[in-house]
Design an enzyme around this catalytic site. Structure first.
Site: not given
Ligand code: BES
Ligand code: ZN
Ligand code: MN
Length: 497
Positions: A267, A272, A279, A290, A349, A351, A353
């Site tokens: 990834k 992000d 966020k 990210d 968010d 994104e 996947r």
């Molecule tokens: N890059 C983030 C995941 C992340 C969050 C990594 C905090 C490290 C620390 C990812 O893109 C994300 O935002 N995931 C969301 C998914 C949710 C919207 C289903 C998350 O984990 O909140």
């Molecule tokens: Zn992310």
């Molecule tokens: Mn995200």
């Protein structure tokens, strides 16, 4: 400055160096190298034990300056903790402790005898490799975006030799290659997103390929080419950013021409923000990491090439920036992925996947790999589940999962498995598309894995969620270089068996 590493002979009292490093266990039990120094120097270490200057406690160290009877100018005595509790993880830690202590001394080189210390279940090659990696990790400094400093007049640590016999030579060579991969990953991930854009990542990959043109080639798809090919999911994520998406594919040919390659996919979200599902501001700066999955698989690729592994390997990095904009994709959009499956966006968010699914489809179609391992800072839920010590591992293939868990144990770059049972798939149902991009509140790391599984059917595939392990949190937290060592070890095990 990059450190130089080598092997050293087993004679701590006569070796000619600015600093000899030896270990003492808690309670003042000397290792054999410490005992030899002590004998040559008329009991100098035992005196330090008696005076309480040397305790042997983990994390402690003391310096003997110009001891009589010893050729080296200094002896660094490192605490190893309790002898009966000494294990692989302690070994890794004390080598890092030693490197940090050396970094504070005005020495240009050192010879370490910590590699002679017995570690249950590990051989000399492992000890040298692990000591080298721990030393290089501790010595790493991020300098890329500071004003250049004037060169210090003090000597700086430039060379470290590890006491070991010729049987550890392979460990040294593997360590050098993996350290290079780890440094590559850390340096790339530490860069800010105004420098490390998708185009920048592509350029780094191309430069690496050009420097290893005998065995490595690189292909980069830009947004126009991806549009023609149908990367509808990946492109949607990048649409809100002026820094346009890229897909990078490195190919290494170290095996026979007909051998199916192993494949890494990482990834590469260079920043992000969450997009329209923005966020919160606090801590958002950490989302420059990210692209840690991209950095990790590129580092694993670098290590494989540097080791000259006799196998074929591809490394695919989908890269984009997730920004809010008038042209951004939005919640409720339905995307058509490269696989043809349609995706309802319920949260912009989620994104990672969405760029990975197209990259996984393309990797399977283009290379017919014998196994695919992806790495991604995919979910906050994985951080909640496993914290910062274990990478989340998901796979429907028990043998592949076992291989990766084993590689993690060997390198102490450890993973822990979460289930990918079909029971979780219902959480991804959508009323408007084949699949939704989020699975609700519960089991967030697993439903993200389930989403990816929809795009890897028929593939031998495993997913590594490195959201908790890719970087150290906090204002000065740096990229860790995980899971480079795990990936490199997994490949090593594939050729050695
Ligand atoms: N890059 C983030 C995941 C992340 C969050 C990594 C905090 C490290 C620390 C990812 O893109 C994300 O935002 N995931 C969301 C998914 C949710 C919207 C289903 C998350 O984990 O909140
Ligand atoms: Zn992310
Ligand atoms: Mn995200």
């Amino acid at each position: 400055m990059t450190l130089q590493f080598s092997l050293a002979p087993s004679s701590p009292e006569t070796v000619d160096t600015a600093c000899v490093v030896v270990g003492v266990y808690e309670g003042g039990v000397l290792t054999s190298a410490a005992a030899r120094i002590d004998g040559a120097a008329g009991g100098a270490i035992k005196q330090l034990v008696e005076s309480g200057d040397v305790t042997g406690k983990g994390g402690s160290s003391a310096v003997l300056f110009a001891p009589a009877g010893v050729a080296a100018r200094r002896v660094l005595v490192v605490g190893l903790g309790q002898q009966k509790a000494f294990d692989a993880a302690r070994f890794q830690r004390v080598n890092g402790d030693a490197a940090r202590a050396l970094g504070r001394l005005p020495v240009d080189g050192a010879v370490s005898y910590l590699t002679e210390v017995d570690v249950p279940g590990r051989d000399a090659a492992w000890r040298v490799r692990t000591a080298l990696l721990a030393t290089d990790h501790a010595a790493y400094r991020y300098t890329a975006t500071f004003k250049p400093r004037e060169k210090s007049t003090q000597p700086e640590l430039g060379r470290v030799a590890f006491a070991a016999g010729a049987d550890a030579q392979a460990g040294l060579e593997q360590g050098l290659a993996i350290a290079e991969g780890v440094r590559f990953a850390r340096e790339l991930a530490n860069l800010p997103p105004n420098i490390c854009t998708p185009a920048y990542i592509a350029r780094q990959a191309q430069d690496f390929a050009a420097a290893h043109a005998d065995s490595v080639s690189c292909r980069v798809l830009d947004d126009v080419e991806m549009e023609q090919l149908g990367f509808g999911s990946l492109l949607a994520v990048g649409r809100g950013s002026a820094n346009k998406p890229r897909l990078v594919a490195l190919e290494y040919k170290g095996g026979a021409a007909g051998d199916k390659p192993y494949a890494f996919v990482g990834k590469g979200i260079t920043f992000d923000t969450g997009g329209i599902s923005l966020k919160p501001g606090a801590g958002m700066e950490e989302m420059k990491f990210d692209m840690g999955g991209a950095a990790g698989v590129l580092g694993g690729f670098v290590a494989a090439v540097k080791m000259g592994l006799k196998l074929n390997l591809v490394c695919v990095v989908p890269s984009a920036e997730n920004m809010p904009d008038g042209d951004s994709y939005r919640p409720s959009d339905v995307l058509t992925s490269l696989s043809g499956l349609t995706i309802e966006v319920l949260n912009t968010d989620a994104e990672g996947r969405l760029i990975l699914c197209d990259a996984l489809t393309w990797t399977a179609q283009t290379f017919q790999p014998q196994a695919i391992v992806d790495a991604a800072t995919l979910t906050g839920a994985c951080v909640i589940a496993l914290g910062k010590h274990a990478t989340g591992l998901m796979s429907k293939h028990d043998d592949l999962a076992a291989e990766l868990l084993a590689a993690g144990e060997t390198t102490l770059d450890r993973a822990w498995r979460l289930p990918l049972w079909d029971d979780y798939q219902t959480q991804l149902e959508s009323g408007f598309a084949d699949v939704a991009n989020i699975g609700g509140k519960s089991a967030g790391a697993i439903t993200a894995g389930c989403f990816l599984s929809r795009f890897t059917e028929g593939q031998r595939w495993a997913h590594l969620d490195i959201a908790g392990t890719a970087w150290d949190e906090g204002r000065k937290g740096l990229a860790t270089g995980r899971p480079v060592a795990l990936l490199a070890q997994w490949l090593l095990d594939r050729v050695e068996h």
